[in-house]
Motif scaffolding. Structure first.
Motif, short mmCIF file in Angstrom:
data_model
loop_
_atom_site.label_atom_id
_atom_site.label_comp_id
_atom_site.label_asym_id
_atom_site.label_seq_id
_atom_site.Cartn_x
_atom_site.Cartn_y
_atom_site.Cartn_z
N VAL A 72 -10.02 -14.29 -8.44
CA VAL A 72 -9.10 -13.16 -8.39
C VAL A 72 -9.24 -12.54 -7.00
N TYR A 73 -8.13 -12.34 -6.35
CA TYR A 73 -8.11 -11.79 -4.99
C TYR A 73 -7.68 -10.32 -5.04
N PHE A 74 -8.46 -9.50 -4.33
CA PHE A 74 -8.25 -8.06 -4.35
C PHE A 74 -7.98 -7.53 -2.95
N CYS A 75 -7.05 -6.60 -2.88
CA CYS A 75 -6.79 -5.86 -1.66
C CYS A 75 -7.68 -4.61 -1.68
N HIS A 76 -8.17 -4.20 -0.51
CA HIS A 76 -9.11 -3.08 -0.45
C HIS A 76 -8.82 -2.19 0.75
N ALA A 77 -8.97 -0.89 0.52
CA ALA A 77 -8.91 0.09 1.60
C ALA A 77 -10.03 1.10 1.41
N PHE A 78 -10.59 1.56 2.51
CA PHE A 78 -11.61 2.60 2.47
C PHE A 78 -11.02 3.83 3.14
N ILE A 79 -10.66 4.81 2.31
CA ILE A 79 -9.95 5.99 2.79
C ILE A 79 -10.64 7.23 2.28
N TRP A 80 -10.80 8.21 3.16
CA TRP A 80 -11.39 9.49 2.75
C TRP A 80 -12.71 9.29 2.01
N ASN A 81 -13.54 8.38 2.58
CA ASN A 81 -14.88 8.08 2.04
C ASN A 81 -14.84 7.52 0.61
N THR A 82 -13.78 6.88 0.26
CA THR A 82 -13.62 6.32 -1.08
C THR A 82 -13.08 4.90 -0.98
N ASP A 83 -13.62 4.02 -1.81
CA ASP A 83 -13.11 2.66 -1.91
C ASP A 83 -11.93 2.63 -2.88
N TYR A 84 -10.86 1.98 -2.44
CA TYR A 84 -9.71 1.78 -3.30
C TYR A 84 -9.43 0.29 -3.44
N ALA A 100 0.83 -1.20 0.00
CA ALA A 100 0.00 0.00 0.00
C ALA A 100 0.87 1.26 0.00
N SER A 101 0.37 2.30 -0.64
CA SER A 101 1.07 3.58 -0.64
C SER A 101 0.08 4.70 -0.91
N GLY A 102 0.47 5.91 -0.55
CA GLY A 102 -0.34 7.08 -0.87
C GLY A 102 -1.39 7.46 0.16
N PHE A 103 -1.39 6.77 1.28
CA PHE A 103 -2.35 7.11 2.34
C PHE A 103 -1.77 6.65 3.69
N PRO A 104 -2.33 7.16 4.79
CA PRO A 104 -1.82 6.76 6.11
C PRO A 104 -2.26 5.34 6.46
N PHE A 105 -1.44 4.41 6.10
CA PHE A 105 -1.79 2.98 6.14
C PHE A 105 -2.26 2.54 7.52
N SER A 106 -1.57 2.97 8.55
CA SER A 106 -1.89 2.49 9.90
C SER A 106 -3.24 3.03 10.39
N ARG A 107 -3.85 3.95 9.67
CA ARG A 107 -5.15 4.48 10.05
C ARG A 107 -6.30 3.82 9.33
N SER A 108 -6.00 2.82 8.52
CA SER A 108 -7.04 2.19 7.72
C SER A 108 -7.16 0.71 8.02
N ALA A 109 -8.39 0.26 8.28
CA ALA A 109 -8.64 -1.17 8.25
C ALA A 109 -8.39 -1.64 6.81
N MET A 110 -7.99 -2.86 6.66
CA MET A 110 -7.71 -3.41 5.34
C MET A 110 -8.49 -4.69 5.13
N ARG A 111 -8.81 -4.94 3.89
CA ARG A 111 -9.61 -6.11 3.56
C ARG A 111 -9.06 -6.84 2.34
N TRP A 112 -9.33 -8.13 2.31
CA TRP A 112 -9.16 -8.95 1.10
C TRP A 112 -10.54 -9.39 0.63
N TYR A 113 -10.76 -9.24 -0.66
CA TYR A 113 -11.95 -9.73 -1.33
C TYR A 113 -11.52 -10.73 -2.39
N ARG A 114 -12.50 -11.49 -2.88
CA ARG A 114 -12.23 -12.34 -4.04
C ARG A 114 -13.44 -12.38 -4.94
N GLN A 115 -13.16 -12.65 -6.21
CA GLN A 115 -14.22 -12.71 -7.21
C GLN A 115 -13.94 -13.86 -8.16
#
Length: 116
Positions: free
Chosen positions: A93-105, A24-39
């Motif tokens: 396909v496995y995806f990494c996810h973060a919800f930062i600044w009211n936006t899904d990444y 991860a980069s570009g955001f304060p990582f330690s302030r975000s819960a993180m998730r794995w999804y799959r499709q």
């Protein structure tokens, strides 16, 4: 610019293991819960695992509970998914996810195929 880059996918036999990583980069990582999804093909994207900001609280989908382990390294801005006892139904396909600044990444995803 938020970036999530997954790696570690591949082809594995039933019963095998894989470890996925997400850088991860570009955001304060330690302030975000993180998730794995799959499709899986033709299916919706489903939540697999969730980890709290500090890494102390984890949650899993029933289908992977006891087989998968999510973890994170806040010093390296990394999140991991250790997958054991893999079965063909874990193919996706496995995806990494973060919800930062009211936006899904989302990352670009990494393919996991479980087949003999």
């Amino acid at each position: 610019q938020v970036q999530l880059v997954e790696s570690g996918g591949g082809l594995v036999q039933p019963g095998g293991s894989l470890r996925l990583s997400c850088a991860a980069s570009g955001f304060p990582f330690s302030r975000s819960a993180m998730r794995w999804y799959r499709q899986a093909p033709g299916q919706e994207r489903d939540l697999v695992a969730d980890i709290s900001r500090g890494g102390l609280v984890t949650k899993y989908a029933d289908s992977v509970n006891g087989r998968f382990t999510i973890s994170r390294d806040n010093n390296r801005d990394m999140v991991y998914l250790q997958m054991n006892s893999l079965a063909p139904e874990d193919t996706a396909v496995y995806f990494c996810h973060a919800f930062i600044w009211n936006t899904d990444y989302w990352g670009q995803g990494t393919q996991v195929t479980v087949s003999s």
